[in-house]
Motif scaffolding. Structure first.
Motif, PDB file in Angstrom:
ATOM      1  N   THR A   1     -18.927 -37.577  31.240  1.00  0.00           N
ATOM      2  CA  THR A   1     -18.520 -37.110  29.919  1.00  0.00           C
ATOM      3  C   THR A   1     -18.706 -38.605  28.936  1.00  0.00           C
TER       4      THR A   1
ATOM      5  N   LEU B   1     -21.939 -38.853  27.805  1.00  0.00           N
ATOM      6  CA  LEU B   1     -22.192 -38.062  26.579  1.00  0.00           C
ATOM      7  C   LEU B   1     -21.644 -38.519  25.312  1.00  0.00           C
ATOM      8  N   ILE B   2     -20.534 -39.208  25.343  1.00  0.00           N
ATOM      9  CA  ILE B   2     -20.072 -39.893  24.296  1.00  0.00           C
ATOM     10  C   ILE B   2     -21.029 -41.052  24.020  1.00  0.00           C
TER      11      ILE B   2
ATOM     12  N   ALA C   1     -14.319 -36.967  15.516  1.00  0.00           N
ATOM     13  CA  ALA C   1     -15.584 -37.651  14.774  1.00  0.00           C
ATOM     14  C   ALA C   1     -16.547 -36.540  15.053  1.00  0.00           C
ATOM     15  N   GLY C   2     -16.712 -35.684  15.931  1.00  0.00           N
ATOM     16  CA  GLY C   2     -17.572 -34.674  16.260  1.00  0.00           C
ATOM     17  C   GLY C   2     -17.466 -33.669  14.953  1.00  0.00           C
TER      18      GLY C   2
ATOM     19  N   THR D   1     -17.741 -32.664  24.032  1.00  0.00           N
ATOM     20  CA  THR D   1     -17.577 -33.839  24.810  1.00  0.00           C
ATOM     21  C   THR D   1     -16.133 -34.185  24.623  1.00  0.00           C
TER      22      THR D   1
ATOM     23  N   LEU E   1     -21.881 -31.487  19.865  1.00  0.00           N
ATOM     24  CA  LEU E   1     -22.210 -32.139  20.990  1.00  0.00           C
ATOM     25  C   LEU E   1     -20.839 -33.214  21.208  1.00  0.00           C
ATOM     26  N   GLY E   2     -20.473 -33.634  19.822  1.00  0.00           N
ATOM     27  CA  GLY E   2     -19.070 -34.415  19.923  1.00  0.00           C
ATOM     28  C   GLY E   2     -17.882 -33.781  20.078  1.00  0.00           C
TER      29      GLY E   2
ATOM     30  N   GLU F   1     -35.270 -34.113  16.696  1.00  0.00           N
ATOM     31  CA  GLU F   1     -35.054 -33.606  15.521  1.00  0.00           C
ATOM     32  C   GLU F   1     -36.475 -32.672  14.896  1.00  0.00           C
TER      33      GLU F   1
ATOM     34  N   ALA G   1     -14.187 -31.869  26.389  1.00  0.00           N
ATOM     35  CA  ALA G   1     -14.048 -31.769  27.950  1.00  0.00           C
ATOM     36  C   ALA G   1     -13.377 -33.076  28.312  1.00  0.00           C
TER      37      ALA G   1
ATOM     38  N   VAL H   1     -13.309 -38.651  19.642  1.00  0.00           N
ATOM     39  CA  VAL H   1     -14.490 -38.143  19.709  1.00  0.00           C
ATOM     40  C   VAL H   1     -14.936 -36.819  19.258  1.00  0.00           C
TER      41      VAL H   1
ATOM     42  N   MET I   1     -29.732 -31.173  12.710  1.00  0.00           N
ATOM     43  CA  MET I   1     -29.287 -32.254  13.472  1.00  0.00           C
ATOM     44  C   MET I   1     -27.762 -32.664  13.486  1.00  0.00           C
ATOM     45  N   PRO I   2     -27.343 -32.754  12.229  1.00  0.00           N
ATOM     46  CA  PRO I   2     -25.717 -33.008  12.043  1.00  0.00           C
ATOM     47  C   PRO I   2     -24.901 -31.871  12.830  1.00  0.00           C
TER      48      PRO I   2
ATOM     49  N   VAL J   1     -18.691 -34.869  11.775  1.00  0.00           N
ATOM     50  CA  VAL J   1     -20.393 -34.778  11.828  1.00  0.00           C
ATOM     51  C   VAL J   1     -20.743 -33.371  11.572  1.00  0.00           C
TER      52      VAL J   1
ATOM     53  N   ARG K   1     -29.300 -39.410   4.274  1.00  0.00           N
ATOM     54  CA  ARG K   1     -28.041 -38.712   5.027  1.00  0.00           C
ATOM     55  C   ARG K   1     -27.440 -39.889   5.644  1.00  0.00           C
ATOM     56  N   TYR K   2     -25.694 -39.783   5.564  1.00  0.00           N
ATOM     57  CA  TYR K   2     -25.060 -40.783   5.955  1.00  0.00           C
ATOM     58  C   TYR K   2     -25.549 -42.272   5.537  1.00  0.00           C
TER      59      TYR K   2
ATOM     60  N   MET L   1     -29.093 -40.226  12.893  1.00  0.00           N
ATOM     61  CA  MET L   1     -29.289 -39.577  11.765  1.00  0.00           C
ATOM     62  C   MET L   1     -29.161 -40.088  10.611  1.00  0.00           C
TER      63      MET L   1
ATOM     64  N   LEU M   1     -27.257 -40.494  18.936  1.00  0.00           N
ATOM     65  CA  LEU M   1     -27.894 -39.378  18.141  1.00  0.00           C
ATOM     66  C   LEU M   1     -27.178 -39.438  16.734  1.00  0.00           C
TER      67      LEU M   1
ATOM     68  N   PHE N   1     -23.679 -39.127  22.007  1.00  0.00           N
ATOM     69  CA  PHE N   1     -23.263 -38.545  20.764  1.00  0.00           C
ATOM     70  C   PHE N   1     -23.364 -39.566  19.706  1.00  0.00           C
TER      71      PHE N   1
ATOM     72  N   VAL O   1     -25.281 -32.372  16.656  1.00  0.00           N
ATOM     73  CA  VAL O   1     -24.693 -33.481  17.103  1.00  0.00           C
ATOM     74  C   VAL O   1     -23.331 -33.370  16.946  1.00  0.00           C
TER      75      VAL O   1
END
Lengths: 160, 497
Positions: free
Chosen positions: B164, B167-168, A15-16, A50, A46-47, B445, A53, A12, A39-40, A19, B189-190, B178, B174, B171, A43
């Protein structure tokens, strides 16, 4: 396959990070500090947080409870029959995309359901009847009633 | 008055009523079959709603969900396999009652108190939504930003599994939100050069994959066979008035807790049932009977889960922020139909909103006879072998995903999200935050970027307006809750040792 907290956290986090790094490729609104990159950036952070953690949780768990294998192989992964079932399921999904435009919805849907029914142990007769009936009902609901242009094939005639 | 007449006009048309009855029967069927959830019922129905007018489309979802949440109690009572996760809280009680030959009492109570809880939740929805909408009309991007954040974090921290892992999922949700051109500058984007991805990840195929396809995959990885249950004998509803006289407080408290949890953005029927069951046990005179065949717990938690189904529409309709994964799907449908949920909908399309309210009451009215029939036919329903059902569900997923844009890309997205949902479940990562992230990501956003531009980059502006500040403090408290809980637990362990 179930990854342990350290491995999953690392995945994760990476990946974060990807991004987060990709956000530099996107622009902001003219004369502003915000835009497609905001946003990227958030986010990605956040990745990373997380992942970090979860990784820390994994390290603490390793110290208190003892080492946990990096990846736990579930029972179904050790059974060739179950692995093959899943491969067949996904393969049939992809095969439908490829063959339906050629042989039509009715035949493709029938050919997707039949092997799966047999795989579950349904008798040939029941499998053929249920698969054929389901294909016809779906064709009638989506194709006729909702007018979805389902792929047509050699069996598409009359009201089918 | 004219609005109400228009609303009745929208609902009382033969094709809308037929759709409601069919959706109710479908919801009952899916809810009663172990392994198929209420969310799955909704996601399988969404492709059909795509072709309907707004009122029958929403009616389909409302009715099917309410029915599925109740029907989930049936396999729970007869087989000890909760049909939907929201029935899991009291499954031991209802199963033990069934083994004592009191399946009719257990399922009768489930049905009766589901209707009661649902009615109370709906009354709260009808009364509070227009009032809240008036307040919400004054909301700006600052308040909406916090509301979206609150919804996302509530969904993340109250979902099953550790925060946690929640939250994954957030993630991921979100992250998927995007993809595409829907961003402040409108640049792709992406999308990795794909034209299909320019408009973003198609929401409905993604949701069908996450909730239905992953379930099919799970069956082939961990096959199970339904046992054949005995039928339900004896009266079902007659004795429930006596139960209500014995446990009026529990019924009301369950409905109140369910409604309150439903209104909270991000929390749904599953959580309502668990919390209500715990509250019931805490205040019960006979807490030791809980888990051993307690009608009391069943009354309270059974009222709560259906109350939350109606109440979760409050944030969905008033703010456009889903109360749970099912309303997240419903919001997606509303957007597709060109109806933007939010306070202005009460001004621009009040007839549609009142029609939705009428549908809620109709669904509850239908629940009694249909629930009765389903309980009586439970023996037959539960005998349908999953080995026959799963290939049919796969084909429904494939056809539904294709029907959205008439393109194979939808099927591919559905398959990919199915694999993702399967892997997530194998790693104890909840799926609901992904769908909430996908729905709320663009809203988050937009409101964040707009607010920051308005405030000249000063983040303190998010705390300058009173409601925005209160929502901000509440959201931060929810965010810090797991850390506070962890510190408290450590201190308790330290003091005990």
């Amino acid at each position: 396959m179930k990854l342990n907290d350290i491995a999953l956290g690392l995945l994760v986090f990476l990946a974060g990070l990807a991004v987060f790094a990709s956000s530099w490729g996107y622009s902001t609104l003219p004369n502003q500090s915000y835009g497609a990159n905001t946003m990227p950036l958030a986010v990605g952070m956040l990745g990373m947080v997380t992942g970090l953690a979860l990784g820390v949780q994994g390290v603490v768990q390793r110290r208190t409870i003892g080492p946990v294998p990096w990846a736990q192989v579930q029972r179904w992964l050790r059974s060739p029959r179950h692995v093959l079932s899943l491969v067949l399921l996904m393969g049939l999904g992809v095969a439908y995309i490829l063959v339906a435009p050629v042989i039509g919805f009715l035949l493709a849907a029938f050919l997707v359901m039949l092997p799966l029914m047999r795989l579950g142990g349904t008798t040939w007769l029941n499998a053929i009847i249920v698969s054929a009936l389901t294909a016809v009902i779906l064709q009638l609901i989506f194709g006729r009633l909702l007018m979805v242009p389902l792929p047509r094939g050699p069996l598409s005639f009359g009201w089918l | 008055m004219q609005v109400l007449m228009d609303a009745f006009g929208h609902v009382f048309q033969w094709h809308v009523l037929l759709v409601i009855v069919l959706a109710a029967a479908f919801g009952m069927l899916v809810g009663a079959i172990p392994g198929l959830t209420a969310t799955m019922a909704t996601s399988l129905l969404v492709p059909l709603t795509f072709f309907m007018d707004p009122v029958p489309a929403v009616a389909t979802i409302v009715t099917a969900t309410a029915m599925a949440i109740f029907a989930g109690d049936i396999p729970g009572a007869l087989l000890r396999i909760p049909g939907t996760p929201s029935s899991a809280a009291y499954v031991d009680d209802s199963y033990i009652l069934s083994r004592q030959g009191r399946a009719n009492d257990a399922l009768g109570a489930s049905l009766f108190f589901s209707v009661l809880g649902g009615t109370i939740g709906t009354i709260v929805l009808v009364v509070s939504a227009p009032q809240l909408a008036e307040i919400a009309l004054n909301f700006t991007s600052f308040e909406y930003f916090w509301l979206v954040m609150l919804g996302l974090f509530c969904a993340t921290f109250v979902s099953p599994g550790t925060p946690t892992r929640g939250l994954i999922a957030l993630f991921l949700g979100l992250g998927f939100a995007m993809v595409g051109q829907t961003n402040p500058t409108g640049e792709p984007r992406y999308t990795f050069g794909s034209i299909e991805l320019m408009a973003g990840i198609q929401f409905i195929p993604a949701m069908i994959g996450l909730f239905a396809m992953s379930e099919v995959m799970r069956f082939y990885a961990h096959p199970f066979q339904n046992q054949k249950p005995a039928g339900v004998k004896g009266p079902i509803l007659r004795q429930q008035f006596g139960v209500l006289r014995r446990y009026p407080v529990q019924a009301l408290r369950g409905s109140a807790v369910g409604t309150a949890i439903g209104i909270l953005p991000g929390a749904g029927a599953d959580i309502a049932a668990w919390i209500s069951y715990a509250v019931s046990k805490r205040f019960s005179r006979k807490p030791k009977e809980f888990g051993k065949g307690s009608i009391e717990g069943l009354v309270e938690a059974g009222s709560a889960n259906n109350a939350s189904v109606s109440a979760s529409w409050v944030p969905a309709l008033v703010f456009g922020i889903p109360g749970d994964s099912i309303t997240a799907i419903a919001i997606g449908v509303l957007y597709i139909k060109g109806i933007n949920p939010g306070p202005t909908i009460f001004l621009t399309q009040p007839d549609i909103i009142y029609a939705v309210f009428i549908v809620f009451f109709l669904a509850l009215l239908l629940m009694l006879p249909l629930g009765w029939i389903t309980i009586r036919a439970a023996g037959l329903l539960l005998a349908i072998p999953p080995r026959v059902l799963m290939p049919i569900i796969l084909m429904c997923c494939v056809t539904g995903a294709y029907a959205i844009n008439n393109s194979a890309a939808g099927i591919l997205i559905m398959l990919c999200f199915g694999v993702l949902g399967f892997i997530m479940a194998e790693n104890d990562i909840p799926v609901a935050p992904v769908i909430l992230g996908l729905v709320l990501g663009p809203m988050l956003e937009e409101n964040f970027v707009n607010s920051m531009i308005k405030a000249n980059g000063n983040f303190g502006a998010f705390f300058e307006r009173p409601i925005s500040a209160a929502l901000g403090v509440f959201t931060i408290a929810v965010l810090l809750m797991p850390i506070i809980r962890l510190i408290m637990r450590k201190q308790r362990i330290k003091s005990e040792s």
